[in-house]
Design an enzyme around this catalytic site. Structure first.
Site, PDB file in Angstrom:
ATOM      1  N   ASP A   1      41.299 -21.219  49.033  1.00 30.21           N
ATOM      2  CA  ASP A   1      40.136 -21.356  49.927  1.00 30.21           C
ATOM      3  C   ASP A   1      40.491 -22.058  51.234  1.00 30.21           C
ATOM      4  O   ASP A   1      39.655 -22.741  51.826  1.00 30.21           O
ATOM      5  CB  ASP A   1      38.990 -22.129  49.231  1.00 30.21           C
ATOM      6  CG  ASP A   1      38.633 -21.517  47.905  1.00 30.21           C
ATOM      7  OD1 ASP A   1      38.588 -20.288  47.823  1.00 30.21           O
ATOM      8  OD2 ASP A   1      38.411 -22.277  46.940  1.00 30.21           O
ATOM      9  N   GLU A   2      41.723 -21.888  51.696  1.00 27.04           N
ATOM     10  CA  GLU A   2      42.138 -22.542  52.948  1.00 27.04           C
ATOM     11  C   GLU A   2      41.641 -21.800  54.176  1.00 27.04           C
ATOM     12  O   GLU A   2      41.821 -22.274  55.299  1.00 27.04           O
ATOM     13  CB  GLU A   2      43.683 -22.630  53.021  1.00 27.04           C
ATOM     14  CG  GLU A   2      44.340 -23.484  51.944  1.00 27.04           C
ATOM     15  CD  GLU A   2      44.733 -22.644  50.742  1.00 27.04           C
ATOM     16  OE1 GLU A   2      44.330 -21.461  50.684  1.00 27.04           O
ATOM     17  OE2 GLU A   2      45.439 -23.163  49.858  1.00 27.04           O
ATOM     18  N   GLY A   3      41.048 -20.623  53.980  1.00 38.73           N
ATOM     19  CA  GLY A   3      40.620 -19.834  55.134  1.00 38.73           C
ATOM     20  C   GLY A   3      41.686 -18.819  55.530  1.00 38.73           C
ATOM     21  O   GLY A   3      41.772 -18.407  56.697  1.00 38.73           O
ATOM     22  N   LYS A   4      42.482 -18.402  54.558  1.00 29.86           N
ATOM     23  CA  LYS A   4      43.558 -17.442  54.852  1.00 29.86           C
ATOM     24  C   LYS A   4      43.018 -16.125  55.391  1.00 29.86           C
ATOM     25  O   LYS A   4      43.628 -15.498  56.235  1.00 29.86           O
ATOM     26  CB  LYS A   4      44.371 -17.139  53.568  1.00 29.86           C
ATOM     27  CG  LYS A   4      45.129 -18.325  53.035  1.00 29.86           C
ATOM     28  CD  LYS A   4      45.829 -17.999  51.741  1.00 29.86           C
ATOM     29  CE  LYS A   4      44.908 -17.740  50.578  1.00 29.86           C
ATOM     30  NZ  LYS A   4      44.073 -18.848  50.150  1.00 29.86           N
TER      31      LYS A   4
ATOM     32  N   GLN B   1      44.761 -17.419  46.695  1.00 27.91           N
ATOM     33  CA  GLN B   1      44.847 -18.766  46.118  1.00 27.91           C
ATOM     34  C   GLN B   1      45.844 -19.623  46.929  1.00 27.91           C
ATOM     35  O   GLN B   1      46.129 -19.291  48.071  1.00 27.91           O
ATOM     36  CB  GLN B   1      45.214 -18.724  44.630  1.00 27.91           C
ATOM     37  CG  GLN B   1      44.117 -18.139  43.739  1.00 27.91           C
ATOM     38  CD  GLN B   1      44.185 -16.634  43.589  1.00 27.91           C
ATOM     39  OE1 GLN B   1      45.244 -16.059  43.451  1.00 27.91           O
ATOM     40  NE2 GLN B   1      43.045 -15.983  43.624  1.00 27.91           N
TER      41      GLN B   1
ATOM     42  N   GLY C   1      38.566 -14.699  47.042  1.00 24.36           N
ATOM     43  CA  GLY C   1      37.377 -14.378  47.829  1.00 24.36           C
ATOM     44  C   GLY C   1      37.666 -14.730  49.270  1.00 24.36           C
ATOM     45  O   GLY C   1      37.612 -15.895  49.649  1.00 24.36           O
ATOM     46  N   HIS C   2      38.054 -13.743  50.065  1.00 22.41           N
ATOM     47  CA  HIS C   2      38.386 -13.997  51.465  1.00 22.41           C
ATOM     48  C   HIS C   2      37.173 -13.699  52.340  1.00 22.41           C
ATOM     49  O   HIS C   2      36.729 -12.557  52.419  1.00 22.41           O
ATOM     50  CB  HIS C   2      39.603 -13.162  51.877  1.00 22.41           C
ATOM     51  CG  HIS C   2      40.869 -13.606  51.209  1.00 22.41           C
ATOM     52  ND1 HIS C   2      41.989 -12.841  51.130  1.00 22.41           N
ATOM     53  CD2 HIS C   2      41.171 -14.770  50.574  1.00 22.41           C
ATOM     54  CE1 HIS C   2      42.941 -13.513  50.488  1.00 22.41           C
ATOM     55  NE2 HIS C   2      42.455 -14.678  50.140  1.00 22.41           N
TER      56      HIS C   2
END
Ligand code: IMP
Length: 436
Positions: free
Chosen positions: A13-16, A226, A40-41
């Protein structure tokens, strides 16, 4: 032009998704190499918020073609549904731009049944997308792959063998297993065959395709899902996902040799979050945690679960950047920290006296990065003056407030990787290239 990888360096969830979308403007191919619909992007595209789970985020750039590699565990029904959703939202046919490896293993309602009947998965707090059971089946060498779906004569028999083996493994009778799977065997077999017909034209030798495209100079991005601390080998085991989210996963999950990889972008949030259970040394506690989560909108894109939030942990980032060979750091959600008068960042760990007694001769730091030791790690913080200003409208590094630049510079120094980009909001234009 060689292959670039975009990898999460925290707990996911780093905002990839947004960064892949940004860097894919100059790409020909974007390929997913691990994980499945647990990812979940979230990307804001043309004013709409889109959430992608299996289709690589690169698909949002119309010139990009996408591939799903052998390392992914693929839910055929979820993929067909996602393709339809994206075609509807983008008003574009996508099937011709997507390729799927025949070696990708399948996630089926059987995998989800096993997960829902397994006590261990609920103790970890998984996304319940059948990921662990699918990788488990792969390791048993009994798993079903995309190529099996394409052989209608044998497909049903293989699925039956799998159904019986999984049902017995969880000690369920036919009825209980069918209830956990949502349907009986015949219905599931028919549904999966229907999905197979939709996906069949997209299946090809993805490894050969990407190597040949690389040979001809195409720009290829490997899109991680992830993050490093969820890696099944290097993460906070057992509170991890079941795949290799770190750099080695790019090679095995696409079938490409390491010397073809050029840049490795390590994506981190300006703070830390994690979903599910497991150690989290810098986690916020008390009402501050809830207030921050609300303000930052930290709820899972796949499950809507509230994410646990905390200060940036440079000790963990330093480790994940080394592990991944990160060449450029990308910091996301820096705007969210704008309201703090004082900020903290973990730059070291100390062990409690009690824990220190467990390590013969050890007096500082932690002996290794396991869940056991991270649970006993007391973060040593460095404090910063907050910038107390919105960053959302900034469009250049120099226009960021000096206190924000200082925080980001130290973050990069402590993580021991040069800073390349800073994201300051969900919009495509809200990203700043670091110029000094
Ligand atoms: P699984 O991947 O569903 O087996 O879940 C294993 C662990 O990884 C759980 O703690 C999940 O919350 C976490 N996880 C899996 N996918 C993601 C993701 O995309 N973002 C954040 N955490 C994830």
């Amino acid at each position: 032009m060689p292959i670039d990888a975009i990898l999460g360096c925290q707990w996911g969830d780093e905002g990839k998704g947004k960064i892949v979308d940004q860097l894919a403007r100059d790409a020909d191919w974007v390929a997913r190499f691990q994980g499945g619909a647990n990812a979940g992007h979230t990307v804001v595209c043309g004013g709409r918020q889109l959430v992608l789970h299996l289709v690589p985020t690169g698909i949002l750039n119309p010139q990009v073609r996408c591939a799903i590699g052998n390392g992914v565990v693929l839910d055929p029904e979820a993929l067909v549904e996602e393709i339809r959703y994206l075609e509807h939202e983008l008003s574009l046919p996508l099937a011709g731009r997507l390729r799927i490896s025949p070696f990708a293993h399948l996630v089926t309602p059987l995998s989800r049944a096993v997960e829902s009947l397994s006590a261990q998965d609920s103790a970890i707090g998984t996304t319940k997308r059948g990921i662990g059971p699918a990788y488990m089946e792969k390791a048993t060498r009994r798993g079903l792959r995309v190529e099996d779906l394409l052989a209608p004569a044998e497909w049903k028999e293989k699925l039956r063998v799998e159904w019986d083996a999984l049902r017995r493994s969880v000690g369920a009778d036919e009825g209980a297993f069918a209830r956990a799977a949502g349907e009986g065997f015949e219905t599931i077999a028919a549904r999966l065959s229907e999905a197979a017909s939709a996906l069949a034209p997209m299946v090809c030798d993805v490894t050969d395709l990407l190597l040949s495209e690389d040979d001809r100079g195409a720009a290829i991005i490997a899109e991680g899902a992830q993050g490093a601390w969820l890696d099944v080998d290097h993460g906070t085991y057992p509170f991890v996902t079941s795949s290799n989210t770190t750099i080695g996963g790019v090679c095995t999950g696409l079938g490409i040799p390491p010397q073809r990889i050029r840049k490795v972008y390590g994506v981190v949030k300006a703070y830390t979050t994690r979903v599910g259970l497991g150690p989290f040394p810098t986690e916020f506690t008390g009402p501050e945690a809830d207030r921050f989560r609300e303000r930052a909108g930290e709820y899972g894109a796949t499950t809507r679960r509230p994410r646990r939030c905390g200060w940036y942990d440079a000790v963990l980032s330093r480790r994940s950047c080394r592990l991944n060979g990160v060449t450029e750091l990308v910091v996301t959600k820096a705007d969210v920290l704008g309201e703090f008068a004082t900020l903290k960042m973990a730059v070291g760990y100390r062990l409690s006296n009690e824990a220190r007694a467990e390590v013969r001769g050890g007096n500082a730091g932690i002996p290794w990065f396991s869940a056991h030791w991270l649970e006993r790690a007391i973060p040593q913080y460095r404090e910063f003056q907050g910038w107390r200003a919105p960053l959302e409208a900034c469009r250049s590094w120099d226009s960021l407030p000096p206190a924000a630049r200082q925080y980001l510079e130290v973050l990069s120094e402590e993580s021991q990787v040069p800073l390349g980009w800073v994201s300051i909001g969900p919009g495509r234009e809200q990203v700043v290239r670091v110029t000094s």
